[in-house]
Design an enzyme around this catalytic site. Structure first.
Site, PDB file in Angstrom:
ATOM      1  N   SER A  92       0.557 -48.945 -25.058  1.00 11.24           N
ATOM      2  CA  SER A  92       1.464 -49.872 -25.316  1.00 11.24           C
ATOM      3  C   SER A  92       1.007 -50.692 -25.375  1.00 11.24           C
ATOM      4  O   SER A  92       1.399 -51.953 -26.112  1.00 11.24           O
ATOM      5  CB  SER A  92       1.653 -49.771 -23.548  1.00 11.24           C
ATOM      6  N   ASP A 103      -3.408 -51.422 -18.037  1.00 12.21           N
ATOM      7  CA  ASP A 103      -4.944 -50.923 -18.841  1.00 12.21           C
ATOM      8  C   ASP A 103      -4.466 -50.762 -20.557  1.00 12.21           C
ATOM      9  O   ASP A 103      -3.671 -51.433 -21.129  1.00 12.21           O
ATOM     10  CB  ASP A 103      -5.418 -49.760 -18.771  1.00 12.21           C
ATOM     11  N   ASP A 105      -6.078 -49.166 -23.943  1.00 14.68           N
ATOM     12  CA  ASP A 105      -6.349 -48.138 -24.377  1.00 14.68           C
ATOM     13  C   ASP A 105      -7.295 -48.518 -25.555  1.00 14.68           C
ATOM     14  O   ASP A 105      -7.564 -49.731 -26.935  1.00 14.68           O
ATOM     15  CB  ASP A 105      -5.680 -46.875 -25.211  1.00 14.68           C
ATOM     16  N   ASP A 171      -9.253 -47.614 -20.381  1.00 12.50           N
ATOM     17  CA  ASP A 171     -10.395 -46.491 -21.160  1.00 12.50           C
ATOM     18  C   ASP A 171     -10.670 -46.155 -22.219  1.00 12.50           C
ATOM     19  O   ASP A 171     -10.067 -46.685 -23.793  1.00 12.50           O
ATOM     20  CB  ASP A 171      -8.842 -45.504 -21.514  1.00 12.50           C
ATOM     21  N   LYS A 232      10.845 -47.867 -22.447  1.00 16.93           N
ATOM     22  CA  LYS A 232       9.360 -47.931 -21.221  1.00 16.93           C
ATOM     23  C   LYS A 232      10.264 -47.681 -19.377  1.00 16.93           C
ATOM     24  O   LYS A 232      10.066 -47.315 -18.757  1.00 16.93           O
ATOM     25  CB  LYS A 232       8.710 -48.515 -21.313  1.00 16.93           C
ATOM     26  N   TYR A 241       9.765 -40.611 -17.384  1.00 12.30           N
ATOM     27  CA  TYR A 241       7.727 -40.821 -18.149  1.00 12.30           C
ATOM     28  C   TYR A 241       6.873 -40.085 -16.966  1.00 12.30           C
ATOM     29  O   TYR A 241       6.100 -40.692 -16.558  1.00 12.30           O
ATOM     30  CB  TYR A 241       7.911 -42.066 -17.504  1.00 12.30           C
TER      31      TYR A 241
END
Length: 561
Positions: A92, A103, A105, A171, A232, A241
């Site tokens: 995202s 968060d 990625d 992450d 989303k 979702y």
């Protein structure tokens, strides 16, 4: 390389419409954007700057880490400075639709001498030798004052370090590729980066390659982002979702939106949103959704990787294929079940009707619609008022650390319970993806629609009986029939005696007060909740013993209507 059918458009077919926006459509999109802002879906500029600062700081740590590994392997000082590393974001954040507090990625692409297990996680080699802490990225980050939390998940399908760094959750993945140095002009979309990499590296690279491919294949990135941000939020509000539970994850929703953007390349976000629901409420699954042709070539020196193929018996079983655009093309939605597909199609139809109403109310100049009119689309689901019968899955452990691990194992297998329940002819299953956390227990809920009249007629009795015990026992103790290598819930090697699962049938009135919402009368949403001449008896067992002697409750005392 990415594929497009012809140079003048993006996608696998001609656009449906290339019309430019009208004044009314522009006005509609402004009201949609105002609605999204009112729901706090955009991070502040300060938060965005903070994330850029965090990525810069993390990049400096990673570059220093690779330099130390090179020196530890006695590479010359002159050569060491040339190796470098690259940080990429995906998900995202990279798509530009992250919300406040989301968060990030992140992928570290490093030279081939940086072995993931030894230098990224600090795991011992075959001889039991560990690398010094000063050359292990996990240890370097643990010792960094800016690190607040760090958990390594080496055995995950995509190995990852989960970290909170400078106040931002991240992450962190690692991809050692077959190069001695990472050039400044490194192109992660070049298929050659997959040469001689292991499966975990391929999957790690795939996150970035798919995300970047999506952005290259949409005609207007701003329209795509506005529409995807809305979709989303809608999907989360409506409880659809969740890739793990058999719905769609972020990448799959992004690809569905991107395909509509290709079909309406000049349209505004409000028009694309309406077209999204109109298209997918009528889509003939399992016809696949693709953003570009599936690439089947073999790059020179690159082993042929498995791509999604509808003629393959395993791929032909997929119910809702949404195919990733980067090589190797894969189905991002193989977890979808008959139940979750049915629920998503119901939500597409609901969205289509609401958008049609909004557009009809807008009038020829678009002045008939305000931001509040879009709120009806984004209303939370009435899941906990919709059914008369529910199944409660309680996951418990002795402490929070154990619960986190145990929950991950059980949650990843909940879709298999859905599959086992949905084969009972009189039962329709509706899994809810949001967990209810209470202390050292986590609760998941399935809505059950039971055709009591049909059951009673077939049995010739006044009391209908449904045996839910067999599918639950099978789920707890037998492998996935499609993957016999999978580990059954109760046979997980890391399970301790206080890691338990309790599966309990409940009436709606027995749900926790915090979950019950009275949006509609049950009879209005669930036919089985209306007064019925037949009584229902759910046939259960109280408990069974696991192989190690621990007790795992299945379905508790019989429930009757």
């Amino acid at each position: 390389m990415l594929g497009t059918s012809v140079a003048r458009f993006k996608g696998v077919t001609e656009p449906v419409s290339t019309a430019t926006p009208t004044a009314a459509e522009l006005r509609l999109t402004r009201t949609l954007e105002e609605c999204l802002h009112a729901n706090n879906l955009y991070p502040s500029r300060e938060e965005q700057r903070q994330r850029l600062n965090v990525l810069g700081a993390l990049n400096a740590v990673v570059v220093e880490w690779v330099r130390r590994v090179a020196l530890a392997q006695r590479l010359s000082e002159d050569v060491v400075e040339e190796h470098g590393a690259r940080i990429f974001t995906f998900g995202s954040y990279r798509l530009g639709v992250n919300g406040p507090g989301a968060d990030v990625d992140t992928l570290c692409v490093v030279p081939r001498f940086v072995e993931r297990n030894r230098y990224f996680f600090g795991l011992p080699d075959e001889q039991g030798s560990r690398a010094p802490t000063q050359v292990v990225l996990a240890d370097m980050l643990r010792q960094d004052d800016r690190t607040e939390e760090l958990v390594t998940v080496e055995s995950a399908y995509v190995p990852v370090i989960k970290i909170r760094f400078m106040g931002v959750d991240m992450d962190l993945l690692c991809a050692p590729i077959a190069l001695m140095k990472i050039p400044k002009n490194f192109n992660i979309l070049d298929d050659a980066v997959l040469r001689n990499v292991d499966d975990a590296t391929q999957r790690s690279l795939n996150g970035v390659r798919v995300t970047d491919s999506i952005l290259e294949l949409v005609p207007d990135v701003d329209t795509f982002r506005t529409t995807l941000r809305c979709i989303k939020f809608w999907a989360k509000r409506r409880g659809i979702y969740s890739n793990v539970l058999g719905y769609l994850g972020g990448v799959a929703w992004a690809m569905l939106v991107a395909r509509v953007c290709q079909l309406y390349p000049n349209a505004t976000a409000a028009v694309v949103l309406s077209a999204f629901f109109r298209l997918y409420s009528q889509w003939q699954w399992p016809k696949p959704v693709k953003l570009c042709p599936i690439i089947r070539h073999q790059h020179a020196g690159l082993r042929q990787l498995k791509v999604w193929d509808p003629t393959d018996p395993r791929d032909r079983r997929h119910l809702m294929p949404i195919i990733t655009p980067a090589y190797p093309s894969m189905n991002s939605t193989y977890n979808v079940t008959h139940s979750t597909l049915r629920i998503m199609m119901e939500e597409f139809a609901r969205g289509q009707q609401i958008c049609a109403d909004v557009l009809a109310a807008a009038g020829s100049d678009g002045t008939g619609v305000s931001p509040r009119d879009w709120e009806r689309l984004l209303e939370p689901s009435d899941f906990f008022a919709r059914y008369k019968h529910y199944l409660q899955i309680e996951i418990t452990a002795g402490n929070m650390d154990d619960l986190k691990k145990w929950r991950g194992h059980v949650e990843s297998r909940l879709r298999l319970l859905v599959q086992r329940l949905e084969v009972l002819p009189p039962v329709s299953v509706h899994p809810w993806p949001e967990a209810d956390e209470r202390g050292t227990s986590v609760f998941f809920y399935f809505g059950l629609r039971l055709e009591t009249d049909k059951i009673a007629r077939e049995e010739g009795t006044k009391r209908a009986r449904i045996d839910l015990n067999s599918p639950v026992e099978s789920w707890l103790s037998t492998p996935d029939p499609r993957d016999t290598r999978s580990v059954p819930v109760l046979h997980w090697p890391e399970r301790t005696p206080d890691m338990l699962v309790h599966v309990t049938p409940l009436k709606r009135a027995q749900l926790p007060e915090s979950l019950r919402v009275q949006r509609k009368r049950p009879a209005e949403t669930d036919p089985s909740a209306a007064a019925a001449p037949a009584a229902l008896q759910v046939v259960t067992k109280k408990s069974r013993s696991t192989p190690d002697g621990a007790s795992a409750s299945l379905l508790r005392a019989p429930t009757e209507t």
